[in-house]
Scaffold this active site. Structure first.
Site, PDB file in Angstrom:
ATOM      1  CG  MET A   1       5.664   3.186   8.332  1.00 52.61           C
ATOM      2  SD  MET A   1       4.517   4.652   9.263  1.00 52.61           S
ATOM      3  CE  MET A   1       3.129   4.198   8.964  1.00 52.61           C
TER       4      MET A   1
ATOM      5  CB  ALA B   1      -0.746  -0.203   1.157  1.00 52.48           C
ATOM      6  CG  PHE B   2      -0.615   5.874  -0.094  1.00 50.07           C
ATOM      7  CD1 PHE B   2      -1.523   4.989   0.339  1.00 50.07           C
ATOM      8  CD2 PHE B   2       0.644   6.746  -0.006  1.00 50.07           C
ATOM      9  CE1 PHE B   2      -2.220   6.053   0.968  1.00 50.07           C
ATOM     10  CE2 PHE B   2      -0.527   7.548   1.331  1.00 50.07           C
ATOM     11  CZ  PHE B   2      -1.737   7.606   1.573  1.00 50.07           C
ATOM     12  CE  LYS B   3      -2.190   4.919   4.789  1.00 53.02           C
ATOM     13  NZ  LYS B   3      -3.397   4.545   4.250  1.00 53.02           N
ATOM     14  CG  ASP B   4       4.950  -0.530   2.431  1.00 48.25           C
ATOM     15  OD1 ASP B   4       4.738   0.005   3.603  1.00 48.25           O
ATOM     16  OD2 ASP B   4       4.952  -0.657   1.459  1.00 48.25           O
TER      17      ASP B   4
END
Ligand SMILES: *Cc1c(COP(=O)(O)O)cnc(C)c1O
Length: 472
Positions: free
Chosen positions: A116, A110-113
């Protein structure tokens, strides 16, 4: 560069302090005192440059010397080496002037990586320099927890406790959180909803003795460092499409407003952006707010795009702060009204400013499924439901302005939401190789009651920041 709170009642602090604090003590969100700008030549120079080089140019002005140039460069290289695509965030064309920006090639799909992976390294380094330990407690509906666990696993300075609603995340999402064998990672299945988990988290942050004892730190999308890291792909994708000479529009599947806020900041830094379009599922508080000027909380519906099933979009406060000419008293008044009555009216002049940069649209479940089916039939590309929400809204806006390239942000890999994808296409995307054995891995988690006292004792018993204090 100094960072100040949108509510104006917290001292100004440095980038590193904002990174470690997350939320400001007055309940506001940190914003830079002044937005740095990049020259047109600098932006034009991004064409053909590797992702890491663009990232360095875009992010460095916000760090204000917190890190040496070489060190920061090495950190960026390490963060984005974890992505499976050479371009890090490649662009795929799915129609005339319609593109999907693939932000899901990182470790947890997911784009959160994107943010993060950098945040974990920045925090670890800042804590080491201060010889401090921190305890990260996060509430997640799925994607943030997995990305945080992946970014912080095995780190010396940080213990991570992730609260997720027991039985309410997908199997892939749960397994990504519960199969990481690292002593500093603790997955907690809370017997409650995501809203319960988030409310509990906020109560921990309000509890000053607990906050100090744990060295409590937050990694949800209100952390300013996350927003900054997300600005980079607006620049890289615009550069591929002919920016800065040509304006580009972006449609962003939106929940907490962090991703699209990064696009707005890219525009403030000098990137020529025509429109930023907020795409929502039936949880459409932002689309209604832009249409009517009234920001009004209603009940949350469960949809096939769960990472956008959100009532209050926290990062919207940062946009309001700007639209209200950076008047913290005006922000405080609106937020007090939201607390008291669940709604506020955006003042006319602020609404007009917002509408100059933003548009919005929402989709229902049938439209989302139809869009997944259409893109599969036309392009043999599988979209996850969050991305499909954006593509559907992007098409409607492209019809009004066919000459401006439209980029829909692809926020999750289709393998992460196999049920929705199979229902719409009869197909499923395989999990990438590094996750191929996900369903054979051993799970490790604790089920805890929806009781803040019980969860706090669980955390205090395991957080190394606490043990160290007691050792003297
Ligand atoms: C978090 C998330 C979003 C929403 O992003 P915000 O920054 O909260 O607006 C959209 N899609 C996916 C897959 C996500 O994980």
């Amino acid at each position: 560069m100094a960072y100040l709170s949108t509510r104006g009642e917290a001292p100004e602090i440095s980038f590193t302090e904002a990174l470690l604090a997350g939320l400001a003590p007055d309940g506001g969100l940190y914003v830079p005192h002044k937005m740095p700008r990049l020259s047109r030549d600098a932006i034009a120079g991004f064409a053909g440059k590797p992702y890491v080089e663009v990232a360095e140019a875009v992010i460095s002005p916000f760090l204000d010397g917190a890190l040496g140039r070489e060190d920061f460069r090495a950190m960026l290289e390490a963060a984005y080496e974890t992505f499976r695509h050479k371009a890090v965030t490649p662009l795929a064309q799915i129609g005339d002037n319609l593109f999907v920006l693939e932000l899901f090639h990182g470790p947890t799909l997911a784009f959160k990586d994107v943010a993060m992976q950098l945040l974990g390294r920045l925090m670890d380094r800042a804590l080491k320099a201060r010889n401090k330990r921190a305890t990260i407690v996060g509430a997640t509906s799925g994607d943030t927890g997995a990305a945080a666990i992946e970014a912080f696993r095995g780190l010396d300075q940080v213990d991570v406790f992730i609260l997720y609603p027991h039985g309410r995340v997908s199997d892939v999402q749960r397994r990504q959180m519960t199969t990481v064998a690292a002593g500093n990672i603790h997955a907690i299945a809370l017997e409650g909803t995501f809203d319960d988990a988030q409310a509990m988290l906020k109560s921990f942050f309000r509890d000053k003795p607990l906050r100090e004892e744990l060295g409590l730190s937050g990694v949800n999308s209100i952390n300013f460092a996350r927003v900054v890291a997300q600005m980079v792909y607006y620049f890289t994708s615009a550069a591929v499409l002919g920016g800065p000479l040509r304006k580009v529009s972006f449609t962003v599947p939106t929940g907490n407003f962090g991703d699209i806020l990064a696009g707005f900041m890219a525009k403030q830094m000098g990137l020529p952006v025509e429109k930023l379009i907020v795409a929502t599922n039936s949880n459409d508080i932002l689309a209604r707010a832009l249409a009517t000027g009234r920001y009004e909380v209603r009940g949350v519906h469960a949809t096939q795009s769960p990472s956008m099933d959100i009532q209050v979009s926290s990062n919207f406060e940062r946009l309001l702060f700007d639209a209200l000419d950076r008047d913290p008293a005006a922000v405080r008044a609106l937020m007090a009204r939201l607390d008291q009555s669940g709604a506020f009216d955006i003042p006319r002049h602020a609404l007009e400013k917002i509408r100059a940069d933003f548009a919005a649209g929402s989709t229902d479940e049938a439209e989302t499924s139809a869009e997944i089916g259409r893109v599969w039939r036309e392009c043999e590309v599988l979209l996850d439901p969050h991305t499909a929400v954006a593509v559907h809204v992007a098409r409607k806006n492209l019809a009004h302005d066919p000459a401006t390239p439209m980029v829909a942000l692809g926020t999750a890999h289709p393998a992460k939401f196999p049920d929705a994808v199979r229902a719409a296409t009869g197909r499923s995307a395989p999990l990438p190789a590094h996750l191929a054995d996900l369903f054979e891995r051993k799970e490790r988690f604790d089920v805890l009651p929806n009781d803040a006292g019980a969860v706090a004792s669980f955390i205090r018993a395991r957080a190394r920041a606490v043990t160290e204090k007691h050792d003297g």
